[in-house]
Design an enzyme around this catalytic site. Structure first.
Site, short mmCIF file in Angstrom:
data_model
loop_
_atom_site.label_atom_id
_atom_site.label_comp_id
_atom_site.label_asym_id
_atom_site.label_seq_id
_atom_site.Cartn_x
_atom_site.Cartn_y
_atom_site.Cartn_z
N GLU A 1 3.21 5.35 -3.44
CA GLU A 1 3.58 6.61 -4.14
C GLU A 1 4.84 7.26 -3.55
OE1 GLU A 1 0.56 6.41 -2.43
OE2 GLU A 1 -0.55 5.55 -4.09
N ASP B 1 0.84 -1.20 0.00
CA ASP B 1 0.00 0.00 0.00
C ASP B 1 0.88 1.25 0.00
OD1 ASP B 1 -2.23 1.61 0.13
OD2 ASP B 1 -3.11 0.61 1.86
N ASP C 1 -7.71 4.78 -3.78
CA ASP C 1 -8.85 5.00 -2.89
C ASP C 1 -9.89 5.88 -3.57
OD1 ASP C 1 -7.34 3.52 -1.17
OD2 ASP C 1 -6.71 5.20 0.07
#
Length: 740
Positions: free
Chosen positions: A355, A352, A425
């Site tokens: 980035e 997760d 998300d």
């Protein structure tokens, strides 16, 4: 400035520029190909130097510095602008460097794709200005490909602005010692992707189970809750292969990503994992790039100067990301992950925030040093380096379990690390669902074949009033989203606010439950087709989600269609993306006959038709000439061998299909341990030829039955195995032909 043209192959050319006399020592993070010995002829006329390979020509204008690319006959393919390169002096964390810009000229009506995964709802990326800096829901890859059959990869990792307007098409990067791009001549969409994979790496096979159905939520809070979900799927006889453990299995935020289980909520992690395996399912577990201040990892990375000093998720926790650009950090990261998690028997990774998440942003955060320079200069390659470290480390640890990763961000080359990127998300709305289709197609056209999205969208709070999973509006959105997800490379349900397990939506006999079960079962029927398509990805640089122009390049009507796509080379998918939709227009590309999957009714291509869309039907069309292996009804991917397969033939054109099989979850296929069974349909003579089986592996089927069904309006239709069979073939690996 100095200009260099490097032929990496007859079809791939690197153009590199730097201010004259500036020493250049650039190691690409994305490109792993080494230049091939390439025969070139060189000549000069009228101040233009021509370099000619066996596939294309490069023309360099000695006055303006402009580089153009031509076919062997001298026809234009792609060109820079005159004086199109610009270097502007700047400082990066105190270092003298440049911002760098390169401008090109496209033809007026040329259609281009790529730029990774943008949530702009656009298929054709002309007329866009896009700031390419990775963030949650936005995956930025400075790559475009054209319907003319070429691709361009701008090899820079700093924030970059892509601009296309009437004057020019350009990449403008905040930091760069050089202008560095690769021109690839592929001749087609598939050809360009093959060049990009040749340049940046091939995509390995993922295990068979991961192509099944995967259940997740934000988040399972105890080991009993997680095991109970798998038990309920088994009791309901709804197929399931993967279950996902999201964050905080480690306990407090100060221990964020400690890669160890909280003894209160997960007292017996090994027992939990063993139980999941006894139930014939697999466990994904989350890992992050950031570490809470009380973790051992934080202490070790800090002591070794391998933390990047800015705030990352979760807020107010003191968590900091590690420096994945430092090769030595990978072994440290994996050592904790292996001892605390992988050695217990987990099956896949959810990486997760790759980035990574960046909160409380300050300008000086981007000046933070990494092993390769300022964070600003390498920011977009963070997911590539982080994901790559996990892949390489697990490969060194074992070959018995294939690496399988799903992750929130990506960069060029990430396909080589068994990574399946999800779209982040996103919000649970119909317009968001619509945008996922062109986002996925452009991502795939950027060279990375594996993509998925949270079924139903992540943030579903707007539907909590009115019953959550029992809210009829959410049920409709979720059902339509799940239908789409059944035809993406990974089918995974996830979200916050509303739990998404099938039993939350009702029980057997109730409409929403039954439709969800129908499409999960359909996914499992498709596994022989999907797994064979995955082999085409690995073996032939293929793609699973295919923009229509890839298969119908002569039909210009398809160039800007972003709400339909091919799934593999046989299925055309037209997801329903509006509430209350009872019918929708579907464009059938020219040049082939099309079968309605649900009814067997045929339509000629080259026109739009109206397809009815009751809640249990998503428009699906199959190309004439398709040969479709139909898998058995199962509860999990490996429950039954494929020794009794229905083979659907869609007459109207010649066709080929290769059924691929291997040991399902190890790397023996890399040593040639797999089989291919080739099928060929001759439409004129109505003869199906099943060729000699190629290859072998432990446990491969020696004898099997193929139930051949020639699709009509009365057989070979819909998700159920056909009651009528045209011929039964008992196949022992030797070639055989039958007339139907």
């Amino acid at each position: 400035m100095d200009i260099e043209a490097q032929f990496f192959s007859p079809t791939i050319v690197r153009i590199i520029r730097n201010p004259e006399g500036l020493p250049l020592n650039k190691q690409s993070l994305s490109v792993i190909k080494k230049p091939e010995q390439t025969a070139l002829s060189v000549n000069e006329e009228n101040n233009i130097v021509y370099l000619k390979s066996a596939a294309l020509q490069v023309a360099l204008n000695l006055k303006t510095g402009k580089v153009s690319f031509l076919d062997l006959q001298g026809g234009p393919l792609f060109t820079e602008k005159d004086y199109g390169a610009q270097f502007t002096a700047t400082k990066d964390a105190g270092r003298n460097t440049y911002s760098v810009r390169q401008a090109f000229m496209l033809e007026k009506d040329e259609v281009i794709y790529g730029l990774g995964q943008q949530q702009n709802g656009k298929m054709n990326q002309r007329g866009q200005r896009v700031y390419l800096s990775n963030q949650n829901t936005k995956v930025c890859i400075p790559f475009i490909q054209s319907v003319k059959g070429y691709g361009v990869f701008w090899d820079n990792y700093s924030p970059t602005t892509f601009t296309d307007n009437l004057q020019e098409t350009s990449f403008d990067s905040e930091i760069g010692d050089c202008s560095d791009y690769y021109f690839m001549w592929g001749g087609s969409g598939d050809g360009v992707i093959a060049q990009m994979r040749d340049l940046t790496g091939q995509a390995p096979m993922m295990p068979l189970w991961v192509y099944g159905y995967n259940q997740s939520k934000e988040r399972y809070k105890t080991q009993e809750e997680l095991i109970d979900v798998v038990k309920k799927y088994r009791a309901l006889k709804v197929p399931l292969d993967g279950i996902v453990q999201d964050w905080q299995y480690w306990g407090k935020d100060s221990l964020w990503n400690s890669m160890s289980f909280d003894p209160v909520t997960y007292p017996d992690p090994k027992g939990m994992i063993d139980k999941v395996h006894q139930l014939k399912a697999h466990l994904f577990i989350v890992a992050w790039p950031g570490f809470g201040p009380l973790t051992k990892q934080y202490a070790e990375f800090k002591q070794k100067n391998m933390l990047i000093d800015f705030d990352t998720w979760p807020p107010k926790s003191g968590a900091k990301p590690f420096d994945p650009y430092n090769p030595a950090s990978h072994a440290i990261y994996w050592d904790y992950l292996n001892k605390g998690v992988f050695s217990l028997g987990t099956d896949g990774w959810w990486l997760d925030s790759t980035e990574p998440d960046h909160i409380n942003i300050k300008d000086q955060d981007f000046d933070q040093p990494t092993y390769l320079g300022s964070f600003r200069s390498v920011i977009n390659a963070f997911p590539l380096e982080h994901v790559g470290g996990i892949y390489d480390s697990q490969r060194k640890t074992t070959s018995q379990k294939r690496v399988t990763i799903f992750t929130r961000s990506a960069f060029a080359g990430q396909q080589r690390y068994a990574a399946n990127t999800w779209s982040g998300d996103i919000v649970s709305t119909w317009p968001t669902l619509q945008k996922q289709i062109p986002a996925a197609l452009n991502f795939s056209l950027s060279g990375i074949p594996y993509w998925n999205a949270d079924i139903g969208g992540f943030f579903a709070g707007a539907f909590k009033q009115g019953g959550g999973a029992k809210n009829p509006e959410f049920q409709e959105l979720y059902t339509r989203w799940l239908q789409f997800a059944a035809f993406t490379p990974m089918m995974r349900s996830h979200g916050t606010d509303i739990p998404r397990e099938i039993y939350q939506f009702g029980k057997p006999g109730e409409k929403t439950f039954d439709v969800i079960a129908k499409f999960i079962n359909l996914r499992y029927s498709l596994l022989p087709y999907i797994y064979s398509t995955a082999w085409d990805v690995t073996h032939q640089s293929g793609s699973i989600m295919r923009a229509l122009f890839m298969d119908f390049e002569k039909d210009i009507q398809v160039y800007d269609i972003g709400n339909q796509y091919m799934f593999g080379k046989s299925f055309m998918v037209s997801p329903v993306t509006q509430a209350g939709q009872k019918e929708q227009a579907v464009y059938l590309p020219a040049g082939t006959l099309w079968y309605d999957f649900w009814t067997g009714k045929t339509e000629d291509g080259g026109k739009s038709i109206i397809s009815t869309t009751p809640i249990d039907i998503m428009p699906l069309y199959v190309k004439a000439g398709a040969i479709m292996p139909w898998g058995p009804k199962v509860q999990f991917a490996e429950e039954k061998k494929w020794n009794n397969l229905e083979i659907r033939i869609y007459p109207g054109a010649d066709g080929d299909f290769t059924l691929y099989e291997d040991e399902n979850d190890n790397y023996n296929y890399e040593e040639g341990k797999y089989t291919e069974t080739p099928f060929h349909w001759n439409d004129k003579s109505h003869i199906l030829t099943i060729g000699k089986r190629r290859g072998d592996f432990t446990g491969s089927l020696v004898n099997r039955k193929f139930n051949i069904v020639l699709v009509t309006e009365t057989k070979g239709i819909g998700e159920q195995v056909s009651k009528k069979t045209d011929k039964v073939i008992y196949y022992n690996g030797a070639a055989s032909s039958i007339r139907l």
